[in-house]
Design a protein around this motif. Structure first.
Motif, PDB file in Angstrom:
ATOM      1  N   LEU A  13     -72.990 -10.299  -5.434  1.00  0.00           N
ATOM      2  CA  LEU A  13     -73.506  -9.858  -6.627  1.00  0.00           C
ATOM      3  C   LEU A  13     -74.537 -10.381  -7.221  1.00  0.00           C
ATOM      4  CD1 LEU A  13     -69.990  -8.816  -8.486  1.00  0.00           C
ATOM      5  CD2 LEU A  13     -71.640  -7.316  -7.116  1.00  0.00           C
ATOM      6  N   LYS A  14     -74.834 -11.809  -6.746  1.00  0.00           N
ATOM      7  CA  LYS A  14     -76.001 -12.648  -7.535  1.00  0.00           C
ATOM      8  C   LYS A  14     -77.294 -12.159  -7.005  1.00  0.00           C
ATOM      9  CE  LYS A  14     -75.735 -16.308  -4.148  1.00  0.00           C
ATOM     10  NZ  LYS A  14     -75.612 -17.789  -4.020  1.00  0.00           N
ATOM     11  N   TYR A  15     -77.142 -11.222  -5.895  1.00  0.00           N
ATOM     12  CA  TYR A  15     -78.442 -10.778  -5.268  1.00  0.00           C
ATOM     13  C   TYR A  15     -79.008  -9.472  -5.981  1.00  0.00           C
ATOM     14  CZ  TYR A  15     -78.329 -14.667  -2.298  1.00  0.00           C
ATOM     15  OH  TYR A  15     -78.182 -15.956  -1.661  1.00  0.00           O
ATOM     16  N   ILE A  16     -78.217  -8.895  -6.948  1.00  0.00           N
ATOM     17  CA  ILE A  16     -78.408  -7.418  -7.723  1.00  0.00           C
ATOM     18  C   ILE A  16     -80.007  -7.523  -8.114  1.00  0.00           C
ATOM     19  CG2 ILE A  16     -77.722  -5.915  -9.368  1.00  0.00           C
ATOM     20  CD1 ILE A  16     -75.028  -6.531  -8.541  1.00  0.00           C
ATOM     21  N   ASN A  17     -80.834  -6.643  -8.148  1.00  0.00           N
ATOM     22  CA  ASN A  17     -82.201  -6.584  -8.728  1.00  0.00           C
ATOM     23  C   ASN A  17     -81.586  -5.521  -9.745  1.00  0.00           C
ATOM     24  OD1 ASN A  17     -84.525  -5.282  -9.349  1.00  0.00           O
ATOM     25  ND2 ASN A  17     -85.353  -6.336  -7.441  1.00  0.00           N
ATOM     26  N   TRP A  18     -81.566  -6.211 -11.041  1.00  0.00           N
ATOM     27  CA  TRP A  18     -81.392  -5.280 -12.120  1.00  0.00           C
ATOM     28  C   TRP A  18     -82.252  -4.409 -12.651  1.00  0.00           C
ATOM     29  CZ3 TRP A  18     -76.470  -5.205 -13.043  1.00  0.00           C
ATOM     30  CH2 TRP A  18     -75.489  -6.173 -12.861  1.00  0.00           C
ATOM     31  N   LYS A  19     -83.507  -4.698 -12.254  1.00  0.00           N
ATOM     32  CA  LYS A  19     -84.617  -3.892 -13.028  1.00  0.00           C
ATOM     33  C   LYS A  19     -84.720  -2.557 -12.039  1.00  0.00           C
ATOM     34  CE  LYS A  19     -89.823  -3.794 -14.082  1.00  0.00           C
ATOM     35  NZ  LYS A  19     -90.799  -4.519 -13.622  1.00  0.00           N
ATOM     36  N   THR A  21     -82.077  -1.559 -10.308  1.00  0.00           N
ATOM     37  CA  THR A  21     -80.985  -0.801 -10.334  1.00  0.00           C
ATOM     38  C   THR A  21     -80.816   0.084 -11.653  1.00  0.00           C
ATOM     39  OG1 THR A  21     -79.595  -2.665  -9.384  1.00  0.00           O
ATOM     40  CG2 THR A  21     -78.435  -1.400 -10.956  1.00  0.00           C
ATOM     41  N   LEU A  22     -81.504  -0.347 -12.859  1.00  0.00           N
ATOM     42  CA  LEU A  22     -81.640   0.319 -13.978  1.00  0.00           C
ATOM     43  C   LEU A  22     -82.584   1.474 -13.984  1.00  0.00           C
ATOM     44  CD1 LEU A  22     -81.464  -2.697 -16.472  1.00  0.00           C
ATOM     45  CD2 LEU A  22     -79.715  -0.802 -16.011  1.00  0.00           C
ATOM     46  N   GLN A  23     -83.690   1.297 -13.140  1.00  0.00           N
ATOM     47  CA  GLN A  23     -84.635   2.429 -12.931  1.00  0.00           C
ATOM     48  C   GLN A  23     -84.203   3.545 -12.097  1.00  0.00           C
ATOM     49  OE1 GLN A  23     -88.214   0.412 -11.476  1.00  0.00           O
ATOM     50  NE2 GLN A  23     -88.913  -0.174 -13.464  1.00  0.00           N
ATOM     51  N   ARG A  24     -83.572   3.009 -11.056  1.00  0.00           N
ATOM     52  CA  ARG A  24     -82.887   4.135  -9.994  1.00  0.00           C
ATOM     53  C   ARG A  24     -81.506   4.754 -10.243  1.00  0.00           C
ATOM     54  NH1 ARG A  24     -86.019   0.567  -5.599  1.00  0.00           N
ATOM     55  NH2 ARG A  24     -88.081   1.290  -5.998  1.00  0.00           N
ATOM     56  N   GLN A  25     -80.748   4.152 -11.103  1.00  0.00           N
ATOM     57  CA  GLN A  25     -79.502   4.446 -11.438  1.00  0.00           C
ATOM     58  C   GLN A  25     -78.395   4.393 -10.228  1.00  0.00           C
ATOM     59  OE1 GLN A  25     -78.535   5.539 -14.694  1.00  0.00           O
ATOM     60  NE2 GLN A  25     -80.504   4.805 -15.104  1.00  0.00           N
ATOM     61  N   ASP A  26     -78.926   3.464  -9.262  1.00  0.00           N
ATOM     62  CA  ASP A  26     -78.066   3.113  -8.239  1.00  0.00           C
ATOM     63  C   ASP A  26     -78.322   1.508  -8.057  1.00  0.00           C
ATOM     64  OD1 ASP A  26     -77.459   4.628  -5.103  1.00  0.00           O
ATOM     65  OD2 ASP A  26     -76.289   3.286  -6.186  1.00  0.00           O
ATOM     66  N   ILE A  27     -77.056   0.898  -7.539  1.00  0.00           N
ATOM     67  CA  ILE A  27     -77.261  -0.571  -7.242  1.00  0.00           C
ATOM     68  C   ILE A  27     -78.176  -1.019  -6.193  1.00  0.00           C
ATOM     69  CG2 ILE A  27     -75.976  -2.826  -6.793  1.00  0.00           C
ATOM     70  CD1 ILE A  27     -73.557  -1.283  -8.130  1.00  0.00           C
ATOM     71  N   TYR A  28     -79.095  -1.958  -6.488  1.00  0.00           N
ATOM     72  CA  TYR A  28     -80.138  -2.417  -5.575  1.00  0.00           C
ATOM     73  C   TYR A  28     -79.974  -3.849  -5.314  1.00  0.00           C
ATOM     74  CZ  TYR A  28     -82.202   1.967  -4.563  1.00  0.00           C
ATOM     75  OH  TYR A  28     -82.489   3.412  -4.236  1.00  0.00           O
ATOM     76  N   VAL A  29     -80.111  -4.499  -4.137  1.00  0.00           N
ATOM     77  CA  VAL A  29     -80.078  -5.965  -4.215  1.00  0.00           C
ATOM     78  C   VAL A  29     -81.400  -6.548  -3.422  1.00  0.00           C
ATOM     79  CG1 VAL A  29     -77.451  -6.120  -4.064  1.00  0.00           C
ATOM     80  CG2 VAL A  29     -78.901  -5.738  -1.950  1.00  0.00           C
ATOM     81  N   ASN A  30     -81.612  -7.757  -3.720  1.00  0.00           N
ATOM     82  CA  ASN A  30     -82.764  -8.377  -3.073  1.00  0.00           C
ATOM     83  C   ASN A  30     -82.525  -8.883  -1.901  1.00  0.00           C
ATOM     84  OD1 ASN A  30     -84.361  -8.201  -5.410  1.00  0.00           O
ATOM     85  ND2 ASN A  30     -83.269  -9.943  -6.380  1.00  0.00           N
ATOM     86  N   ILE A  31     -83.272  -8.746  -0.690  1.00  0.00           N
ATOM     87  CA  ILE A  31     -82.996  -9.160   0.606  1.00  0.00           C
ATOM     88  C   ILE A  31     -84.405  -9.678   1.338  1.00  0.00           C
ATOM     89  CG2 ILE A  31     -81.153  -7.570   1.145  1.00  0.00           C
ATOM     90  CD1 ILE A  31     -83.399  -6.231   2.935  1.00  0.00           C
ATOM     91  N   GLY A  32     -84.190 -10.284   2.502  1.00  0.00           N
ATOM     92  CA  GLY A  32     -85.117 -10.447   3.518  1.00  0.00           C
ATOM     93  C   GLY A  32     -86.089 -11.612   3.137  1.00  0.00           C
ATOM     94  N   SER A  33     -86.888 -11.848   1.980  1.00  0.00           N
ATOM     95  CA  SER A  33     -87.991 -12.901   1.845  1.00  0.00           C
ATOM     96  C   SER A  33     -87.545 -13.756   0.840  1.00  0.00           C
ATOM     97  CB  SER A  33     -89.144 -12.383   1.553  1.00  0.00           C
ATOM     98  OG  SER A  33     -89.233 -11.638   0.427  1.00  0.00           O
ATOM     99  N   GLN A  34     -87.987 -14.905   0.953  1.00  0.00           N
ATOM    100  CA  GLN A  34     -87.864 -15.935  -0.142  1.00  0.00           C
ATOM    101  C   GLN A  34     -88.648 -15.564  -1.515  1.00  0.00           C
ATOM    102  OE1 GLN A  34     -85.728 -18.802   0.033  1.00  0.00           O
ATOM    103  NE2 GLN A  34     -85.254 -17.936   1.876  1.00  0.00           N
ATOM    104  N   PRO A  35     -88.148 -16.038  -2.560  1.00  0.00           N
ATOM    105  CA  PRO A  35     -89.140 -15.879  -3.763  1.00  0.00           C
ATOM    106  C   PRO A  35     -90.506 -16.464  -3.538  1.00  0.00           C
ATOM    107  CG  PRO A  35     -87.189 -17.201  -4.478  1.00  0.00           C
ATOM    108  CD  PRO A  35     -87.203 -16.634  -2.875  1.00  0.00           C
ATOM    109  N   ILE A  36     -91.342 -15.941  -4.042  1.00  0.00           N
ATOM    110  CA  ILE A  36     -92.761 -16.709  -4.335  1.00  0.00           C
ATOM    111  C   ILE A  36     -92.787 -17.692  -5.193  1.00  0.00           C
ATOM    112  CG2 ILE A  36     -95.247 -16.385  -4.971  1.00  0.00           C
ATOM    113  CD1 ILE A  36     -94.960 -13.523  -4.041  1.00  0.00           C
ATOM    114  N   VAL A  37     -93.008 -18.877  -4.772  1.00  0.00           N
ATOM    115  CA  VAL A  37     -93.058 -20.331  -5.635  1.00  0.00           C
ATOM    116  C   VAL A  37     -94.286 -20.686  -5.673  1.00  0.00           C
ATOM    117  CG1 VAL A  37     -92.099 -22.506  -5.639  1.00  0.00           C
ATOM    118  CG2 VAL A  37     -90.715 -20.928  -4.831  1.00  0.00           C
TER     119      VAL A  37
END
Length: 145
Positions: A13-19, A21-37
């Motif tokens: 649940l810590k990988y849920i992309n809330w933005k 998820t709210l825009q698409r009315q379905d639950i989405y998670v972040n995957i694949g790449s590292q965050p840009i630092v």
């Protein structure tokens, strides 16, 4: 930046992309790449205790080594006791890191030196300080993805 996909059972649940998820009315998670630092700053806290300093250097080296393995550029900040200001070195490869590490080990770095980074606050997103107790992370005013 992250790639996203629809939530699957078992995803953390810590990988849920809330933005998304709210825009698409379905639950989405972040995957694949590292965050840009961007603009990571690394330093070490030297004390009067040689054993603590050895431990701090171990943490410092481990952090730098990990970032280099992940091809993350970063800057190292430290102060030579004969200077009246700190110096910042950009690190983008192992040879560059070894040169700066040699300088750090050959200079006398002041004990208990913490840096007032208000002037650099928007140039750096994050400051990592290696101590004998581990790595301290401080978020600064710059971009940190």
């Amino acid at each position: 930046m992250y790639e996203i996909r629809q939530y699957r059972q078992g995803d953390s649940l810590k990988y849920i992309n809330w933005k998304s998820t709210l825009q698409r009315q379905d639950i989405y998670v972040n995957i694949g790449s590292q965050p840009i630092v961007k603009n990571v700053l690394v330093t070490i806290l030297i004390t009067d205790d040689f054993n603590e300093n050895d431990i701090a250097y171990d943490y410092f080296h481990s952090l730098c080594h990990k970032m280099l393995n992940q091809e993350i550029d970063f800057d190292i900040i430290f102060q030579n006791i004969t200077m009246d200001h700190y110096v910042i070195y950009h690190i983008n490869c192992y040879d560059n890191y070894k040169d700066v590490l040699y300088k750090m080990l050959s200079y006398k770095i002041p004990s208990h030196q913490r840096y007032s980074l208000s002037a650099l606050n928007y140039q750096y997103g994050c400051l990592y300080t290696a101590t004998s107790k581990g790595i301290e992370e401080e978020r600064l005013g710059g971009y940190y993805g």
